[in-house]
Design a protein around this motif. Sequence first.
Motif, PDB file in Angstrom:
ATOM      1  N   GLN A   1       4.854  13.266   0.658  1.00  0.00           N
ATOM      2  CA  GLN A   1       5.397  12.414  -0.401  1.00  0.00           C
ATOM      3  C   GLN A   1       4.898  10.991  -0.213  1.00  0.00           C
ATOM      4  OE1 GLN A   1       9.617  11.921  -0.443  1.00  0.00           O
ATOM      5  NE2 GLN A   1       9.551  10.900  -2.426  1.00  0.00           N
ATOM      6  N   SER A   2       4.695  10.273  -1.298  1.00  0.00           N
ATOM      7  CA  SER A   2       4.158   8.933  -1.204  1.00  0.00           C
ATOM      8  C   SER A   2       5.255   7.900  -1.000  1.00  0.00           C
ATOM      9  CB  SER A   2       3.379   8.580  -2.462  1.00  0.00           C
ATOM     10  OG  SER A   2       2.235   9.378  -2.546  1.00  0.00           O
ATOM     11  N   TYR A   3       5.042   6.978  -0.043  1.00  0.00           N
ATOM     12  CA  TYR A   3       5.990   5.903   0.233  1.00  0.00           C
ATOM     13  C   TYR A   3       5.272   4.576   0.030  1.00  0.00           C
ATOM     14  CZ  TYR A   3       9.236   9.172   2.474  1.00  0.00           C
ATOM     15  OH  TYR A   3      10.113  10.183   2.718  1.00  0.00           O
ATOM     16  N   ARG A   4       6.004   3.608  -0.517  1.00  0.00           N
ATOM     17  CA  ARG A   4       5.433   2.282  -0.657  1.00  0.00           C
ATOM     18  C   ARG A   4       5.792   1.478   0.600  1.00  0.00           C
ATOM     19  NH1 ARG A   4       7.416  -2.125  -3.497  1.00  0.00           N
ATOM     20  NH2 ARG A   4       9.091  -0.812  -4.280  1.00  0.00           N
ATOM     21  N   ILE A   5       4.796   0.800   1.158  1.00  0.00           N
ATOM     22  CA  ILE A   5       5.054   0.014   2.377  1.00  0.00           C
ATOM     23  C   ILE A   5       5.638  -1.339   1.973  1.00  0.00           C
ATOM     24  CG2 ILE A   5       4.011  -1.087   4.403  1.00  0.00           C
ATOM     25  CD1 ILE A   5       1.899   1.174   4.304  1.00  0.00           C
ATOM     26  N   LEU A   6       6.857  -1.601   2.508  1.00  0.00           N
ATOM     27  CA  LEU A   6       7.548  -2.847   2.142  1.00  0.00           C
ATOM     28  C   LEU A   6       7.260  -3.985   3.121  1.00  0.00           C
ATOM     29  CD1 LEU A   6      11.129  -1.775   1.053  1.00  0.00           C
ATOM     30  CD2 LEU A   6       9.199  -2.409  -0.376  1.00  0.00           C
ATOM     31  N   GLY A   7       7.099  -3.633   4.400  1.00  0.00           N
ATOM     32  CA  GLY A   7       6.934  -4.712   5.388  1.00  0.00           C
ATOM     33  C   GLY A   7       6.441  -4.183   6.728  1.00  0.00           C
ATOM     34  N   VAL A   8       6.219  -5.104   7.642  1.00  0.00           N
ATOM     35  CA  VAL A   8       5.781  -4.760   9.001  1.00  0.00           C
ATOM     36  C   VAL A   8       6.707  -5.477   9.984  1.00  0.00           C
ATOM     37  CG1 VAL A   8       3.902  -4.882  10.673  1.00  0.00           C
ATOM     38  CG2 VAL A   8       3.400  -4.498   8.252  1.00  0.00           C
ATOM     39  N   LEU A   9       7.160  -4.737  11.001  1.00  0.00           N
ATOM     40  CA  LEU A   9       8.050  -5.333  12.015  1.00  0.00           C
ATOM     41  C   LEU A   9       7.244  -6.120  13.049  1.00  0.00           C
ATOM     42  CD1 LEU A   9      10.418  -2.324  12.749  1.00  0.00           C
ATOM     43  CD2 LEU A   9      10.992  -4.402  11.479  1.00  0.00           C
ATOM     44  N   GLU A  10       7.921  -7.089  13.631  1.00  0.00           N
ATOM     45  CA  GLU A  10       7.292  -7.882  14.689  1.00  0.00           C
ATOM     46  C   GLU A  10       7.064  -7.012  15.938  1.00  0.00           C
ATOM     47  OE1 GLU A  10       8.258 -12.425  15.770  1.00  0.00           O
ATOM     48  OE2 GLU A  10       9.628 -10.943  16.600  1.00  0.00           O
ATOM     49  N   GLU A  11       6.066  -7.387  16.727  1.00  0.00           N
ATOM     50  CA  GLU A  11       5.740  -6.632  17.941  1.00  0.00           C
ATOM     51  C   GLU A  11       6.862  -6.728  18.978  1.00  0.00           C
ATOM     52  OE1 GLU A  11       2.287  -8.021  19.944  1.00  0.00           O
ATOM     53  OE2 GLU A  11       1.961  -6.110  20.990  1.00  0.00           O
ATOM     54  N   LYS A  12       7.187  -5.595  19.617  1.00  0.00           N
ATOM     55  CA  LYS A  12       8.208  -5.609  20.683  1.00  0.00           C
ATOM     56  C   LYS A  12       7.590  -5.343  22.053  1.00  0.00           C
ATOM     57  CE  LYS A  12      12.339  -6.329  18.908  1.00  0.00           C
ATOM     58  NZ  LYS A  12      13.346  -7.255  19.455  1.00  0.00           N
ATOM     59  N   GLY A  13       6.341  -4.894  22.049  1.00  0.00           N
ATOM     60  CA  GLY A  13       5.697  -4.583  23.331  1.00  0.00           C
ATOM     61  C   GLY A  13       5.717  -3.094  23.583  1.00  0.00           C
ATOM     62  N   ALA A  14       4.638  -2.602  24.220  1.00  0.00           N
ATOM     63  CA  ALA A  14       4.502  -1.157  24.437  1.00  0.00           C
ATOM     64  C   ALA A  14       5.683  -0.627  25.223  1.00  0.00           C
ATOM     65  CB  ALA A  14       3.194  -0.871  25.162  1.00  0.00           C
ATOM     66  N   GLY A  15       6.285   0.432  24.718  1.00  0.00           N
ATOM     67  CA  GLY A  15       7.370   1.077  25.452  1.00  0.00           C
ATOM     68  C   GLY A  15       8.721   0.410  25.267  1.00  0.00           C
TER      69      GLY A  15
ATOM     70  N   GLN B   1       0.842  -1.194   0.000  1.00  0.00           N
ATOM     71  CA  GLN B   1       0.000   0.000   0.000  1.00  0.00           C
ATOM     72  C   GLN B   1       0.879   1.245   0.000  1.00  0.00           C
ATOM     73  OE1 GLN B   1      -3.606  -0.223   0.492  1.00  0.00           O
ATOM     74  NE2 GLN B   1      -3.424  -2.453   0.328  1.00  0.00           N
ATOM     75  N   ILE B   2       0.245   2.344  -0.141  1.00  0.00           N
ATOM     76  CA  ILE B   2       0.973   3.610  -0.190  1.00  0.00           C
ATOM     77  C   ILE B   2       0.618   4.439   1.040  1.00  0.00           C
ATOM     78  CG2 ILE B   2       1.293   5.763  -1.481  1.00  0.00           C
ATOM     79  CD1 ILE B   2       2.371   3.343  -2.961  1.00  0.00           C
ATOM     80  N   ILE B   3       1.658   5.030   1.652  1.00  0.00           N
ATOM     81  CA  ILE B   3       1.451   5.913   2.795  1.00  0.00           C
ATOM     82  C   ILE B   3       2.117   7.243   2.446  1.00  0.00           C
ATOM     83  CG2 ILE B   3       3.546   5.162   4.011  1.00  0.00           C
ATOM     84  CD1 ILE B   3       2.061   5.426   6.608  1.00  0.00           C
ATOM     85  N   SER B   4       1.531   8.319   2.923  1.00  0.00           N
ATOM     86  CA  SER B   4       2.112   9.619   2.597  1.00  0.00           C
ATOM     87  C   SER B   4       2.812  10.193   3.815  1.00  0.00           C
ATOM     88  CB  SER B   4       1.009  10.556   2.130  1.00  0.00           C
ATOM     89  OG  SER B   4       1.454  11.886   2.227  1.00  0.00           O
ATOM     90  N   LEU B   5       4.090  10.548   3.649  1.00  0.00           N
ATOM     91  CA  LEU B   5       4.859  11.157   4.737  1.00  0.00           C
ATOM     92  C   LEU B   5       5.368  12.499   4.245  1.00  0.00           C
ATOM     93  CD1 LEU B   5       7.087   8.138   5.854  1.00  0.00           C
ATOM     94  CD2 LEU B   5       5.087   9.045   7.065  1.00  0.00           C
ATOM     95  N   ASN B   6       5.061  13.531   5.006  1.00  0.00           N
ATOM     96  CA  ASN B   6       5.530  14.876   4.662  1.00  0.00           C
ATOM     97  C   ASN B   6       5.134  15.229   3.217  1.00  0.00           C
ATOM     98  OD1 ASN B   6       6.783  17.233   5.457  1.00  0.00           O
ATOM     99  ND2 ASN B   6       8.772  16.616   4.614  1.00  0.00           N
TER     100      ASN B   6
END
Lengths: 438, 230
Positions: free
Chosen positions: A181-195, A174-179
């Motif tokens: 500009q459009s960025y393509r999402i390459l992946g998702v990191l594993e959960e590390k836990g809040a904080g 998918q595409i996300i916009s930062l500042n």
Amino acid sequence: MFKQSLIKAFLVRFCFTAKMAANGILSNVLRSALTVLGVAIGVASVVGLMGIGEGARLNVMEQFESLGTNVIAIKAHDENYEFQPDKAGELVQRVESLEMATPVVSTDTTMRWRRTTGEVYVLGVNHQFPEIRDHELIAGDFFTQLHVEQRSAVAVLGYSLAINLAGGRSPVGQIISLNGQSYRILGVLEEKGAGNANDIDNKVVIPYTTAQRIEEKRTVEEIWAKTASSKDAELATVQLGRIFQREIGSAPNVPLPSDGNETVEVEGPDMVMVEKPVPEPDKADIPTISRDPITVTNLNQLVDEIDQANRIMTLLLGGIATVALLVGGLGIMNIMLVAVSERTSEIGVRRALGARQTDLMTQFLLEALYVSLIGVICGIVLGIWGLNIFENYGFQTAVSFDAIKIAVVVALGSGLLFGVYPAISASSVPPVEALRRQ
Amino acid sequence: MALLELNDIHKNYLNGNVKVNALKGVSLSIEDGSFVSIMGPSGSGKSTLLNILGCLDTPSRGSYRINDQNVEKLNDAALSDLRNKFIGFVFQQFHLISGLNALENVELPLIYQGVTGKARKEKAQAALEAVGLGDRLYHRQSQLSGGEQQRVAIARAFVKNPKLILADEPTGALDSKASENIMSIFKNLNEEKKITIIQVTHEKSIAECGKIIYHLLDGEINYIEEVQAH
């Protein structure tokens, strides 16, 4: 034979004394139970409070260790001292124990995802970041060296962010916009836990080159490096510290008498080893800055310091609880004094029948010891039970053997200590005096 | 040879702020195997004298020899052992130990001698049977009558075969029938076991169970009376 019979006689005497001490406790069960309760509450509070303190300490430790103790963070606190991105690779070359390093740019910017807009933290790093900080991907891939070199507009999302945005579906591709500009999402990191792990779950990770463009600068404010083990990390921290101490001496806005030395140092890849021929910059020439412009931090040190502080906290809790324990000891003394005055006439009879002062002293000391011993056992059970309840409410606790040791020593010690005076007063009542009183 | 020898014994103590001269120079010697009564009005010092004889109290002045030992020179452990081995006590208020039953009370002095399990129990049982309490071994103080309690106390006094039994008003809290019973036990112990008995009493009939009566007055021996009736 004679010696054997002496030992036997002693044993007979001692067993009887021990039995009389037990009789003493049983002669007023309610009173003894209350005294035991006093000691037990003291012991339970030592075990309980120290267990809670210890649990909190372990909890903090785990959070820190999730950051990686073999990671070294080199941070510039002053724009003038910020690093060229090449510095990361250069340091890996110069310091043997460093395995890899990444320049780090942190910033926050506006993000738009479909119709949602908001502020988001952006972390700019190179392709080695997942390895340096021990991150796994649960979807897609991390960006590559090529993405970094080409300043590609690609992003990897932290776990919570991905869940919040895509609501359980994979946002990869998918595409996300930062500042803007459009960025393509390459992946998702594993959960590390809040904080945990710098709160990576809520961040967007992009190539540092791309992040530099958002920030509009050519330098980076931080470098994260990784060593093979946490022991190596401590060593590397010292070496890095030396390197930067020298370099600060020759920073662009600080005049230094021997410019030549500096360049040689930075250029030579084996400079770290060659220390003697390089003259240390004169202490007087190092500008006195209230805070070091560059700090080299290994989490180990931080963890050690925080751990130390938490240990002191735990001990402090234990200390406060020990006061309760001493009050329990006073309870023993009080009850023993009552017992002595109640049994004065019995003491007199026993003296007349041949009990020595030492017999009576032993009896009353044993009585005090029994009370504190039962108190200790009840207290430990009570304390552990309390910790279990506490744990059921979601707190981390730990049964600390230090706490149990402290509780046992202090309780038995105070039992004996506070038992001594009543015991002496029991044994020193003159037999006639004791018989006269009814 | 005399079993006990008192030489010019004085005893002073403070009663509040008043200094009391309880004994003012008592000298006496008591032969092994005698049965002695001490009489006198209250305040004459007879109980004080008995306590000194029993090594429960120390004289302010004077010397006391028992069984050829100078009491003044003994430490607490030696005094305790002396009381344990040579002297049996019988008190007016019986002074049984409330947490223990009759048998255990009688076993007490044997425990301090280091006599073990079965032998101790047998001896104690025999002593209780000798005072007619063979069926009351496991009774506690509260389950025994006054006379029975005093008999347990006597069994406790002689179970260890002492040289000497000291009795302070042994019948003071008993009716006349029980008193008679106690006195016959004393006579028996004195005649059969050759145990020396010294008792303090203010009843003439009880005192006359002994062979010799010391009359005390104001801390001194007033006169000595030989009992003829025997």
